[in-house]
Design an enzyme around this catalytic site. Structure first.
Site, PDB file in Angstrom:
ATOM      1  CB  THR A   1     -38.601 -10.170 -23.141  1.00 40.71           C
ATOM      2  OG1 THR A   1     -37.988  -8.878 -22.965  1.00 40.71           O
ATOM      3  CG2 THR A   1     -38.342 -10.704 -24.530  1.00 40.71           C
TER       4      THR A   1
ATOM      5  CD  GLU B   1     -34.876 -10.170 -22.366  1.00 40.68           C
ATOM      6  OE1 GLU B   1     -35.508  -9.656 -23.295  1.00 40.68           O
ATOM      7  OE2 GLU B   1     -35.318 -10.237 -21.210  1.00 40.68           O
TER       8      GLU B   1
ATOM      9  CG  HIS C   1     -38.719  -2.534 -15.461  1.00 38.21           C
ATOM     10  ND1 HIS C   1     -39.008  -3.218 -14.292  1.00 38.21           N
ATOM     11  CD2 HIS C   1     -39.808  -1.761 -15.714  1.00 38.21           C
ATOM     12  CE1 HIS C   1     -40.225  -2.895 -13.893  1.00 38.21           C
ATOM     13  NE2 HIS C   1     -40.726  -2.008 -14.729  1.00 38.21           N
TER      14      HIS C   1
ATOM     15  CG  HIS D   1     -34.206  -6.186 -26.843  1.00 35.36           C
ATOM     16  ND1 HIS D   1     -34.781  -6.749 -25.721  1.00 35.36           N
ATOM     17  CD2 HIS D   1     -33.553  -7.189 -27.481  1.00 35.36           C
ATOM     18  CE1 HIS D   1     -34.494  -8.041 -25.698  1.00 35.36           C
ATOM     19  NE2 HIS D   1     -33.757  -8.333 -26.741  1.00 35.36           N
TER      20      HIS D   1
ATOM     21  CG  HIS E   1     -33.053  -7.202 -21.692  1.00 36.93           C
ATOM     22  ND1 HIS E   1     -34.146  -7.195 -20.853  1.00 36.93           N
ATOM     23  CD2 HIS E   1     -33.500  -6.706 -22.890  1.00 36.93           C
ATOM     24  CE1 HIS E   1     -35.217  -6.752 -21.507  1.00 36.93           C
ATOM     25  NE2 HIS E   1     -34.853  -6.436 -22.730  1.00 36.93           N
TER      26      HIS E   1
ATOM     27  CG  HIS F   1     -34.785  -1.871 -23.729  1.00 37.44           C
ATOM     28  ND1 HIS F   1     -35.734  -1.765 -24.730  1.00 37.44           N
ATOM     29  CD2 HIS F   1     -34.711  -3.186 -23.418  1.00 37.44           C
ATOM     30  CE1 HIS F   1     -36.225  -2.948 -24.969  1.00 37.44           C
ATOM     31  NE2 HIS F   1     -35.619  -3.825 -24.215  1.00 37.44           N
TER      32      HIS F   1
END
Ligand SMILES: Clc1ccc(Cc2nnn[n-]2)cc1
Ligand SMILES: [Zn+2]
Length: 261
Positions: free
Chosen positions: A199, A106, A64, A119, A96, A94
């Site tokens: 999330t 996000e 992910h 994050h 996104h 990590h």
């Protein structure tokens, strides 16, 4: 084990509610932050980030995102202050991100997205014995969100992008010791804060969100390195590039967003 989920058409954010009904809950994340609707709160003290003795352990591709894990067996790296009543221990960080030229953060600010969002996930080790127990408690987690915008090369992000080729495939993990994420912080610790959730599934409503107002700058080249990661395993003959691994903003449902002073 847990249900399969992803960011694709069939298994993406709009379908997560089927296996994770809390996806339609009252404190879901991310949200669109509207600065002039955020309330300045006098008793919101400054954020205190103490990562000095923290050391990373490994870097991995969990299918992910790319994740850097830390030793969270003691209070060597904690955040406290701001909206937090206790120190929260750093567990992992990590990212996104989007696809070429598309936004990938996000949280959004007055509808504006950023290229990516970092994050840093922390847990309340004062009140809970394990991360797992904390991850289902309403005050169990604190996630520090930092926006990444495209601009100059980030001098320290190279430490991460230079090793991404070693975790190209889902399920890969390599040693990654001695990395201190304080080098990824912007100069200002001014923040917005609100009560929200993870999330990604299981979407637990256990997160005190702290989103820094000042983005950090990274180059398009460095962002492109994130996009060479794959969602898929080495033996999988379908090579799916890891991009657009972000959940869009969720309904505010009457929540108050507070702003640091
Ligand atoms: Cl430990 C962990 C759990 C969930 C996520 C996904 C996420 N939740 N909120 N921001 N990212 C990242 C790390
Ligand atoms: Zn995240």
């Amino acid at each position: 084990t847990g249900h399969h989920w992803g960011y694709g058409k069939e298994d993406g954010p709009s379908s997560w509610y089927k296996n994770y009904p809390v996806a339609e809950g009252n404190r879901q994340s991310p949200i669109d932050i509207v600065p002039n609707e955020a309330s300045r709160d006098r008793d919101l003290g400054p954020l205190m980030i103490n990562y000095d003795h923290c050391t990373s352990i490994n870097i991995s591709n969990n299918g992910h995102s790319v994740v850097v894990e830390f030793n969270d067996s003691d209070d060597r790296s904690v955040i406290k202050g701001g909206p937090l009543d206790n120190p929260y221990r750093l567990k992992q960080f990590h990212f996104h991100w989007g696809g070429k030229g598309h936004e990938g953060s996000e949280h959004t600010v007055s509808g504006k997205g950023f290229a990516s969002e970092l994050h840093l996930v922390h847990w309340n080790a004062v009140k809970y014995k394990t991360y797992g127990e904390a991850s289902t408690a309403p005050d169990g987690l604190a996630v520090l969100g930092i926006f990444l915008e495209t601009g100059d090369d980030h001098r320290w992000l190279h430490m991460i992008t230079d090793v991404l080729y070693t975790v190209k495939y889902k399920g890969s993990i390599t040693d990654f010791k001695g990395f201190n994420p304080k080098c990824l912080l912007p100069s200002s610790l001014h923040f917005w804060t609100y009560l929200g959730s993870l999330t990604t599934p299981p979407l637990h409503e256990s997160v005190i969100w702290i989103v820094l107002k000042e983005p950090i700058e990274v180059s398009e080249k460095q962002l492109g390195m994130l996009r060479m990661l794959l969602f898929t395993e080495e033996e999988d003959n379908q090579k799916m590039r890891m991009e657009n691994n972000f959940r869009p903003p969720q309904p505010l449902k009457g929540r108050r967003v507070r702003s640091s002073n």
